[in-house]
Design a protein around this motif. Structure first.
Motif, PDB file in Angstrom:
ATOM      1  N   GLN A 246       0.976  -1.294   0.003  1.00 53.67           N
ATOM      2  CA  GLN A 246      -0.068  -0.089  -0.005  1.00 53.67           C
ATOM      3  C   GLN A 246       0.956   1.151   0.076  1.00 53.67           C
ATOM      4  O   GLN A 246       1.841   1.365   0.380  1.00 53.67           O
ATOM      5  CB  GLN A 246      -0.817   0.049   1.317  1.00 53.67           C
ATOM      6  N   SER A 247       0.209   2.340  -0.467  1.00 55.28           N
ATOM      7  CA  SER A 247       0.953   3.587  -0.261  1.00 55.28           C
ATOM      8  C   SER A 247      -0.093   4.711  -0.518  1.00 55.28           C
ATOM      9  O   SER A 247      -1.016   4.761  -1.224  1.00 55.28           O
ATOM     10  CB  SER A 247       2.192   3.716  -1.734  1.00 55.28           C
ATOM     11  N   PHE A 248       0.017   5.719   0.466  1.00 52.65           N
ATOM     12  CA  PHE A 248      -0.677   6.946   0.384  1.00 52.65           C
ATOM     13  C   PHE A 248      -0.085   7.976  -0.761  1.00 52.65           C
ATOM     14  O   PHE A 248       0.956   8.018  -0.958  1.00 52.65           O
ATOM     15  CB  PHE A 248      -0.788   7.637   1.468  1.00 52.65           C
ATOM     16  N   THR A 249      -1.008   8.782  -1.497  1.00 51.70           N
ATOM     17  CA  THR A 249      -0.685   9.613  -2.298  1.00 51.70           C
ATOM     18  C   THR A 249      -1.748  10.565  -2.414  1.00 51.70           C
ATOM     19  O   THR A 249      -2.903  10.242  -2.305  1.00 51.70           O
ATOM     20  CB  THR A 249      -0.470   8.992  -3.710  1.00 51.70           C
ATOM     21  N   ILE A 250      -1.248  11.945  -2.846  1.00 52.17           N
ATOM     22  CA  ILE A 250      -2.295  12.998  -3.243  1.00 52.17           C
ATOM     23  C   ILE A 250      -2.260  13.297  -4.704  1.00 52.17           C
ATOM     24  O   ILE A 250      -1.365  13.653  -5.244  1.00 52.17           O
ATOM     25  CB  ILE A 250      -2.169  14.308  -2.438  1.00 52.17           C
ATOM     26  N   SER A 327      -9.087  16.030  10.537  1.00 55.85           N
ATOM     27  CA  SER A 327      -8.298  14.772  10.034  1.00 55.85           C
ATOM     28  C   SER A 327      -6.873  14.970  10.665  1.00 55.85           C
ATOM     29  O   SER A 327      -6.539  16.167  10.890  1.00 55.85           O
ATOM     30  CB  SER A 327      -8.307  14.712   8.609  1.00 55.85           C
ATOM     31  N   VAL A 328      -6.142  13.903  10.383  1.00 57.93           N
ATOM     32  CA  VAL A 328      -4.800  13.874  11.056  1.00 57.93           C
ATOM     33  C   VAL A 328      -4.006  12.869  10.076  1.00 57.93           C
ATOM     34  O   VAL A 328      -4.476  12.073   9.582  1.00 57.93           O
ATOM     35  CB  VAL A 328      -4.688  13.178  12.730  1.00 57.93           C
ATOM     36  N   GLY A 329      -2.781  13.352   9.840  1.00 52.19           N
ATOM     37  CA  GLY A 329      -1.906  12.543   8.850  1.00 52.19           C
ATOM     38  C   GLY A 329      -1.041  11.733   9.939  1.00 52.19           C
ATOM     39  O   GLY A 329      -0.407  12.176  10.661  1.00 52.19           O
ATOM     40  N   LEU A 330      -1.442  10.301   9.891  1.00 47.49           N
ATOM     41  CA  LEU A 330      -0.695   9.553  10.938  1.00 47.49           C
ATOM     42  C   LEU A 330       0.480   8.413   9.994  1.00 47.49           C
ATOM     43  O   LEU A 330       0.021   7.831   9.006  1.00 47.49           O
ATOM     44  CB  LEU A 330      -1.842   8.671  11.489  1.00 47.49           C
ATOM     45  N   GLY A 331       1.490   8.455  10.638  1.00 51.26           N
ATOM     46  CA  GLY A 331       2.112   7.253  10.257  1.00 51.26           C
ATOM     47  C   GLY A 331       2.242   6.219  11.186  1.00 51.26           C
ATOM     48  O   GLY A 331       2.173   6.404  12.497  1.00 51.26           O
ATOM     49  N   VAL A 332       2.106   5.109  10.696  1.00 49.29           N
ATOM     50  CA  VAL A 332       1.877   3.795  11.366  1.00 49.29           C
ATOM     51  C   VAL A 332       3.099   2.641  11.323  1.00 49.29           C
ATOM     52  O   VAL A 332       3.444   2.438   9.838  1.00 49.29           O
ATOM     53  CB  VAL A 332       0.574   3.122  11.317  1.00 49.29           C
ATOM     54  N   THR A 333       3.629   1.992  12.163  1.00 51.71           N
ATOM     55  CA  THR A 333       4.647   1.179  11.974  1.00 51.71           C
ATOM     56  C   THR A 333       4.022  -0.389  12.700  1.00 51.71           C
ATOM     57  O   THR A 333       3.346  -0.231  13.901  1.00 51.71           O
ATOM     58  CB  THR A 333       5.844   1.317  12.684  1.00 51.71           C
ATOM     59  N   THR A 349     -16.730   4.120  12.755  1.00 55.42           N
ATOM     60  CA  THR A 349     -17.363   3.890  11.424  1.00 55.42           C
ATOM     61  C   THR A 349     -16.750   2.414  11.012  1.00 55.42           C
ATOM     62  O   THR A 349     -15.940   1.791  11.937  1.00 55.42           O
ATOM     63  CB  THR A 349     -16.495   4.628  10.425  1.00 55.42           C
ATOM     64  N   ALA A 350     -17.357   1.728  10.090  1.00 54.36           N
ATOM     65  CA  ALA A 350     -17.334   0.412   9.733  1.00 54.36           C
ATOM     66  C   ALA A 350     -15.840   0.305   9.396  1.00 54.36           C
ATOM     67  O   ALA A 350     -15.085   1.157   8.641  1.00 54.36           O
ATOM     68  CB  ALA A 350     -18.224  -0.260   8.750  1.00 54.36           C
ATOM     69  N   VAL A 351     -15.026  -0.903   9.654  1.00 57.52           N
ATOM     70  CA  VAL A 351     -13.858  -1.021   9.224  1.00 57.52           C
ATOM     71  C   VAL A 351     -13.633  -1.064   7.709  1.00 57.52           C
ATOM     72  O   VAL A 351     -14.599  -1.851   7.179  1.00 57.52           O
ATOM     73  CB  VAL A 351     -13.421  -2.550   9.631  1.00 57.52           C
ATOM     74  N   PRO A 352     -12.816  -0.366   7.150  1.00 55.85           N
ATOM     75  CA  PRO A 352     -12.979  -0.480   5.802  1.00 55.85           C
ATOM     76  C   PRO A 352     -12.432  -1.408   4.868  1.00 55.85           C
ATOM     77  O   PRO A 352     -11.928  -2.263   5.312  1.00 55.85           O
ATOM     78  CB  PRO A 352     -12.107   1.186   5.240  1.00 55.85           C
ATOM     79  N   GLU A 353     -12.731  -1.410   3.604  1.00 54.92           N
ATOM     80  CA  GLU A 353     -12.064  -2.651   2.634  1.00 54.92           C
ATOM     81  C   GLU A 353     -10.683  -2.352   2.346  1.00 54.92           C
ATOM     82  O   GLU A 353      -9.781  -3.345   2.414  1.00 54.92           O
ATOM     83  CB  GLU A 353     -12.953  -2.616   1.208  1.00 54.92           C
ATOM     84  N   GLY A 354     -10.197  -1.092   2.364  1.00 59.18           N
ATOM     85  CA  GLY A 354      -8.879  -0.837   2.055  1.00 59.18           C
ATOM     86  C   GLY A 354      -7.945  -0.901   3.404  1.00 59.18           C
ATOM     87  O   GLY A 354      -8.092  -0.932   4.431  1.00 59.18           O
ATOM     88  N   GLN A 355      -6.638  -1.108   2.923  1.00 60.20           N
ATOM     89  CA  GLN A 355      -5.719  -1.338   3.993  1.00 60.20           C
ATOM     90  C   GLN A 355      -4.553  -0.145   4.111  1.00 60.20           C
ATOM     91  O   GLN A 355      -4.287   0.534   3.224  1.00 60.20           O
ATOM     92  CB  GLN A 355      -4.950  -2.538   3.971  1.00 60.20           C
ATOM     93  N   THR A 356      -4.292   0.376   5.360  1.00 58.15           N
ATOM     94  CA  THR A 356      -3.215   1.223   5.533  1.00 58.15           C
ATOM     95  C   THR A 356      -1.624   0.607   5.350  1.00 58.15           C
ATOM     96  O   THR A 356      -0.896   1.075   4.704  1.00 58.15           O
ATOM     97  CB  THR A 356      -3.260   1.778   6.921  1.00 58.15           C
ATOM     98  N   LEU A 357      -1.593  -0.756   5.872  1.00 57.38           N
ATOM     99  CA  LEU A 357      -0.589  -1.399   5.388  1.00 57.38           C
ATOM    100  C   LEU A 357      -0.604  -2.964   5.449  1.00 57.38           C
ATOM    101  O   LEU A 357      -1.698  -3.296   6.245  1.00 57.38           O
ATOM    102  CB  LEU A 357       0.741  -1.178   6.301  1.00 57.38           C
ATOM    103  N   THR A 358      -0.048  -3.733   4.891  1.00 57.39           N
ATOM    104  CA  THR A 358       0.024  -5.118   4.850  1.00 57.39           C
ATOM    105  C   THR A 358       1.378  -5.622   5.593  1.00 57.39           C
ATOM    106  O   THR A 358       2.410  -5.329   5.072  1.00 57.39           O
ATOM    107  CB  THR A 358      -0.086  -5.905   3.431  1.00 57.39           C
ATOM    108  N   PHE A 368       1.356   5.461   6.002  1.00 58.58           N
ATOM    109  CA  PHE A 368       0.946   6.719   6.052  1.00 58.58           C
ATOM    110  C   PHE A 368      -0.357   6.806   5.650  1.00 58.58           C
ATOM    111  O   PHE A 368      -0.694   6.297   4.530  1.00 58.58           O
ATOM    112  CB  PHE A 368       2.058   7.882   5.568  1.00 58.58           C
ATOM    113  N   THR A 369      -1.288   7.718   6.224  1.00 59.18           N
ATOM    114  CA  THR A 369      -2.545   7.986   5.722  1.00 59.18           C
ATOM    115  C   THR A 369      -2.953   9.131   6.290  1.00 59.18           C
ATOM    116  O   THR A 369      -2.621   9.497   7.304  1.00 59.18           O
ATOM    117  CB  THR A 369      -3.478   6.835   5.979  1.00 59.18           C
ATOM    118  N   MET A 370      -3.820   9.741   5.764  1.00 58.72           N
ATOM    119  CA  MET A 370      -4.784  10.928   6.504  1.00 58.72           C
ATOM    120  C   MET A 370      -6.041  10.388   6.726  1.00 58.72           C
ATOM    121  O   MET A 370      -6.815   9.486   6.037  1.00 58.72           O
ATOM    122  CB  MET A 370      -5.185  12.105   5.303  1.00 58.72           C
ATOM    123  N   THR A 371      -6.327  10.580   8.152  1.00 65.07           N
ATOM    124  CA  THR A 371      -7.526   9.803   8.672  1.00 65.07           C
ATOM    125  C   THR A 371      -8.346  10.944   9.249  1.00 65.07           C
ATOM    126  O   THR A 371      -8.137  11.754  10.228  1.00 65.07           O
ATOM    127  CB  THR A 371      -6.868   8.715   9.856  1.00 65.07           C
TER     128      THR A 371
END
Length: 729
Positions: A246-250, A327-333, A349-358, A368-371
């Motif tokens: 996965q990768s976040f992008t604007i 919203s917040v920009g969060l990095g997760v390890t 909210t419901a758990v989304p289909e997409g993932q922040t990381l695998t 990283f994602t904006m949440t």
């Protein structure tokens, strides 16, 4: 030899909140102030709007293990040379022979414990993150690996500190899938139409904030870019065989409102896209500006059970406002013994289909994602794996509503809590005959006790191994306490109040609530320090220090840094930053806030919008933050001579550098790290010698650390003789 050791022992904050309504604890300024339960809008914010722009600022550059590289972003390509607040930057890293991680943070700040990208030697791990830019227009990148790492950095957009209303505003969304897994053949292109999907409007959209997932049986790259434009030089994802990434992008939209997704690979790849927000030049009610902060860790070693969730609250930490943040920009390890995915999404909210990381077994993965914030201002961390996973969460940025609405406080305590939140306030702290709140915390550095007095003239006392420190308050009258645990005192005048929040980590925050514009903008905190200790200002970043000198052996003097109060900052309700500083007068620390109106980029006068928040933060002891040892100029010259005589070898460095560190964990960690970071140790010794300065060794001796867990945090640095911790002899 003379060495200097920095170890931190208490936590406090000095926070300032200004309000246009005169309030004192328990005594409202008027019956109207007490009875109002509606909300009041505040002045619109300026600055922080987003401008898409592409600029390569690092092109396959090697970074030595343990080294820090400053990267100039201001003035690159079409980016402005001055006034940058933040950049959205794609960071791609690949190890030469080993795995590791890179840290990205603003120049002029202390290195955070926040991995931006975890890399390996097989492929370029990449993500886009939003990072603050230093006052000199630079960002720093640190290689936390054991060998050299190759790094690409590409700016995708930027925000300004101030603005004239140009640029795009951000609107956060609950994560929604807008492209189901779609197979793209080798060299194939897919045109994504985000408009009208997942909460994105049908018009007025400049870019979309998305999470892209790619999986293939071969290797290649996925590039996301505006329709009608050529390939960008940077890859959104560099995928390897049989591993979802996965990768976040604007993603900027093309003139036709579409985005190209191109598979530049040897085989087909399956791609999915989830939207988390969009950028618009229109004026929806929930539009916000994008703000950035130095990375701050809000969750450390958070164990999320298999199939379960844990919540984090970023508000009130590191400069993220409690009210008006969308919203917040969060990095997760993530690190676990099994495999699975981590999803960050708004609480409630419901758990989304997409993932922040695998994540994969026994492998550190970052994302990283904006949440968007959910119920209670929180974000849920969901683990879809079949075994528990340990995560670390860091805040890099937040979005602040352009038209924020603040609740009307009835008391000063409530007003303070509107700013700080109460997530880390020790509401259950007990009292005694003289104190309204007492907290005691024990960890690997010993026991620390904080006592908040009923009478402010007695001062807050902090007792630890280094001795007892007393912080006296510019207040009067008996203490009162809110249900959430905030202690409030009347000020010496009716124009302000002083608040104290004992915190769950064993420290406290001290706050000033300015009731109106007649309140002072300078606050004095007289201190009673342990024997031999004194106050100082660190000229590197403006933080305040309590330091104590100890006699060591016949060749050494140890300087112990008892407390570091991180540099102050101040923001008003309009999102404007205001200059703050510390000054020292003997054993009195003064917090100064400059609220002089300024002129923005459009020529308009910007005045403070109440409330204003200033939050210098103090970290507690060597067990949580970086410890630093400064070798004197004379000792650095001695080190250079030993290297010249006995050889520039790992064995020599381990003996003469690591062997002189008094902390047993740091000594062992240094001895391990020197085998990998020897070039950094050698180069910084030479640089310190050549400039007539001092070699510095820094180690993050976190709670429960051993040499084998702390060695990757070892850093070698050098400072000039002008640095107050660089002794000449």
């Amino acid at each position: 030899m003379r060495t200097r050791h920095a170890t931190l022992s208490i936590v406090t904050s000095l926070l300032v909140a200004l309000s246009g309504a005169a309030l004192t604890e328990g005594v409202p300024a008027s019956a109207e102030a007490l009875s109002r339960t509606s909300t009041q809008a505040v002045q619109q914010v300026t600055g922080g709007r987003y401008f898409p722009a592409r600029a390569r600022v690092l092109d396959n550059v090697e970074v030595e293990p343990g080294a820090t590289m400053a990267v100039k972003v201001a003035g690159a390509a079409s980016l402005p040379a001055t006034g940058l607040e933040s950049v959205a930057v794609n960071v791609a890293a690949k190890g030469n022979s080993d795995s590791g991680s890179v840290v990205v943070y603003p120049s002029g700040e202390l290195e955070p414990d926040a991995a931006a990208v975890s890399y390996d030697k097989a492929h370029y791990a990449a993500t886009t993150l939003v990072t603050r830019v230093g006052a000199d227009g630079q960002i720093n990148i640190v290689n936390q690996g054991t060998d050299k790492v190759r790094v690409y950095m590409d700016v995708q957009g930027y925000t300004l500190q101030q603005g004239d209303g140009q640029g795009a505003s951000y609107v956060g969304l609950d994560p929604k899938r807008i492209l189901a897994p779609t197979t793209l053949g080798a060299g194939a292109n897919f045109q994504l139409e985000p408009l009208g999907k997942g909460g994105v409007p049908t018009s007025g959209v400049q870019a979309v904030a998305v999470m892209v997932t790619a999986k293939s049986t071969s290797s290649g790259t996925v590039r996301v870019y505006p329709s009608g434009e050529g390939w960008p030089v940077d890859a959104t994802i560099d995928y390897q065989a049989n591993a979802a990434q996965q990768s976040f992008t604007i993603a900027k939209l093309g003139a036709d409102g579409k985005v190209n997704i191109h598979n530049l690979g040897f085989g087909s790849a399956q791609v999915a896209v989830d939207v988390v927000g969009y950028l618009t030049t229109s004026t929806p009610s929930q539009r916000a500006v994008l703000r950035s902060i130095p990375p701050v860790q809000i969750a450390e070693k958070l164990v999320v059970p298999a199939g379960g969730d844990k919540s984090v609250d970023p508000r009130g930490l590191g400069g993220v406002p409690v009210v008006g943040t969308d919203s917040v920009g969060l990095g997760v390890t993530a690190y676990g013994s099994g495999s699975g995915t981590v999803q960050l999404h708004p609480t409630g909210t419901a758990v989304p289909e997409g993932q922040t990381l695998t994540y994969a077994p026994d492998t550190e993965i970052t994302g990283f994602t904006m949440t968007k914030l959910g119920t209670g201002g929180k974000v849920d961390v969901h683990n879809s794996g079949s075994a528990p996973v340990t995560v670390w969460v860091n805040t890099y940025a937040y979005t602040q509503l352009v038209d924020p609405v603040l609740p009307t406080p009835k008391t000063a305590g409530e007003a303070i809590e509107n700013v700080t939140g109460v997530a880390d306030v020790a509401a259950a702290a007990t009292g005694d005959a003289d104190n309204i709140a007492v907290t005691t915390t024990t960890d690997d550095s010993g026991t620390t006790t904080v006592k908040v007095p009923k009478d402010p003239r007695q001062g807050i006392t902090v007792t630890a191994e280094a001795g007892t420190t007393t912080l006296k308050l510019p207040a009067s009258g008996a203490a009162t306490r809110t249900d959430a645990g905030t202690v409030v005192y009347k000020g010496t005048t009716d124009s302000y109040s002083i608040g104290v929040q004992p915190t769950t980590d064993g420290g406290f925050r001290t706050l000033a609530y300015l009731a109106d514009s007649s309140a002072p903008t300078s606050y004095s905190f007289p201190m009673t320090l342990p024997d031999g200790a004194h106050l100082a200002i660190d000229e590197l970043d403006g933080s305040a220090l309590i330091v104590k000198e100890h006699a060591g052996g016949e060749e050494s003097v140890l300087l112990e840094e008892i407390t570091r109060i991180q540099k102050p900052w101040a923001k008003d309700a309009g999102g404007h930053s205001w200059p703050t500083s510390y000054t020292v007068d003997g054993d009195t620390l003064k917090l100064n806030i400059d609220l002089t109106p300024v002129t923005d980029a459009s020529g308009a006068t910007v005045s403070p919008v109440f409330p204003v928040v200033a939050d210098p933060r103090v970290k507690r002891n060597c067990g949580i933050v970086t410890c630093s040892w400064y070798f004197s100029k004379a000792t650095t010259r001695w080190l250079k001579s030993k290297f010249d005589n006995y050889g520039w070898t790992v064995a020599t460095a381990s003996g003469i550098i690591c062997g002189n560190l008094p902390h047993p964990v740091a000594k062992g960690a240094c001895a391990i790290a020197i085998a990998y970071y020897y070039n950094s140790a050698f180069n910084n010794t030479r640089r310190a010698y050549n400039r007539g300065g001092c070699l510095v060794v820094r180690v993050n001796v976190f709670y429960g650390a051993t040499p084998y867990t702390a060695w990757r945090t070892v850093r070698f640095d050098n400072v000039p003789l002008s640095n107050r911790y660089c002794y000449s002899s």
